[in-house]
Scaffold this active site. Structure first.
Site, PDB file in Angstrom:
ATOM      1  N   SER A   1       4.162  71.575  58.751  1.00 46.44           N
ATOM      2  CA  SER A   1       2.858  71.595  59.413  1.00 46.44           C
ATOM      3  C   SER A   1       1.812  72.007  58.400  1.00 46.44           C
ATOM      4  CB  SER A   1       2.860  72.593  60.577  1.00 46.44           C
ATOM      5  OG  SER A   1       1.545  72.807  61.071  1.00 46.44           O
TER       6      SER A   1
ATOM      7  N   TYR B   1       5.048  81.107  63.365  1.00 49.55           N
ATOM      8  CA  TYR B   1       5.110  79.650  63.208  1.00 49.55           C
ATOM      9  C   TYR B   1       4.568  79.248  61.836  1.00 49.55           C
ATOM     10  CZ  TYR B   1       4.126  74.702  64.103  1.00 49.55           C
ATOM     11  OH  TYR B   1       4.073  73.327  64.024  1.00 49.55           O
TER      12      TYR B   1
END
Length: 258
Positions: free
Chosen positions: A147, A164
């Site tokens: 990401s 995350y």
């Protein structure tokens, strides 16, 4: 080799974790459209069966498998049933992911561990198991889904997801390291780092923060349902046979901005 043939995945077997919905389903569909047989794996196997039924209309074989990548026994079973059913495991797409939003100063450590168990540890243990099969075959492609959040800091207003973000940064480094270590076995390891895509996991946050997100995207839009299809087929196919250890950013130009 003809360029069309370079992207043809006929006769290949692909495993997509977290493949039943969202970006995983998009990539599973792309691989099937390119001719690959597809194993769709996720914790909620009912949704895997639903997607597999749709993909079979493309005249490919499919298999739905329940798998929690944070559980070693699930990862072993996924690799074993794939080889038993299709005799090979040519492509592994590590898409399964999890996030939890909380203030970084008060982030619950149990949630930190849960995020890393799925996004990093689970990804690694499944990759290692698949790599053993690929080594015997003399070839394989591993694609990790990272990401843009793994590149650096994000404001708490846009992404208050420290675990995350940390996990995705680690995935990028792991991708490079495994690419170097496994190249001698004919195993390619690359990553795709999506930008802002509305999915079942992020849609609510993106709708709330759309006014904060879009100014950061030069193309001035969010990711669409077909935007990962080309990248995943490229990295899974012979078209990328001189590409390993790379992270392909699919994010509308976010990383081009200074």
């Amino acid at each position: 080799m003809n360029v069309t043939d370079m992207f043809d995945l006929s006769g290949k077997t692909a495993v997509v974790t977290g493949g039943s919905v969202g970006l995983g389903a998009q990539m599973a569909a792309a691989l099937a459209e390119a001719g690959a047989d597809v194993v769709v794996a996720a914790r909620k196997v009912e949704r895997c069966h639903q997607l597999c039924a749709q993909l079979e209309a493309l005249q490919v074989r499919t298999l739905a498998v329940a798998c929690d990548v944070s559980r070693e026994e699930d990862c072993k079973r996924l690799v074993d049933v794939t080889v038993q059913e299709f005799t090979s495991l040519d492509i592994l797409v590590n898409n399964a992911g999890y996030t939890w939003a909380a203030d970084a100063m008060n982030y619950p450590l149990d949630k930190w561990q849960e995020v890393l168990n799925i996004n990093l540890t689970g990804l690694f243990q499944l990759s290692a198991l698949a790599a053993k099969v690929m080594k015997k075959q003399g070839r394989g492609k591993v694609i990790n889904i990272a990401s843009v959040a793994g590149l650096g800091g994000t404001t708490p207003e846009t992404q208050n997801t420290v675990a995350y973000n940390a996990s995705k940064g680690a995935v990028m480094t792991l991708t490079r390291d495994l690419a170097v270590k496994w190249a001698r076995h004919g195993i390619y390891v690359n990553a795709i780092a999506p930008g802002f895509f509305p999915t079942h996991m992020s849609r609510g946050l993106l709708e709330k923060n759309r006014h904060l997100v879009l100014p950061k995207v030069p193309l001035n839009r969010l990711g669409r349902e077909d935007d990962l299809k080309g990248p995943i087929v490229f990295l899974s196919s012979a078209a990328s046979d001189y590409v390993t250890g790379q992270c392909l950013f699919v994010e509308g130009g976010i990383t081009a901005m200074v």
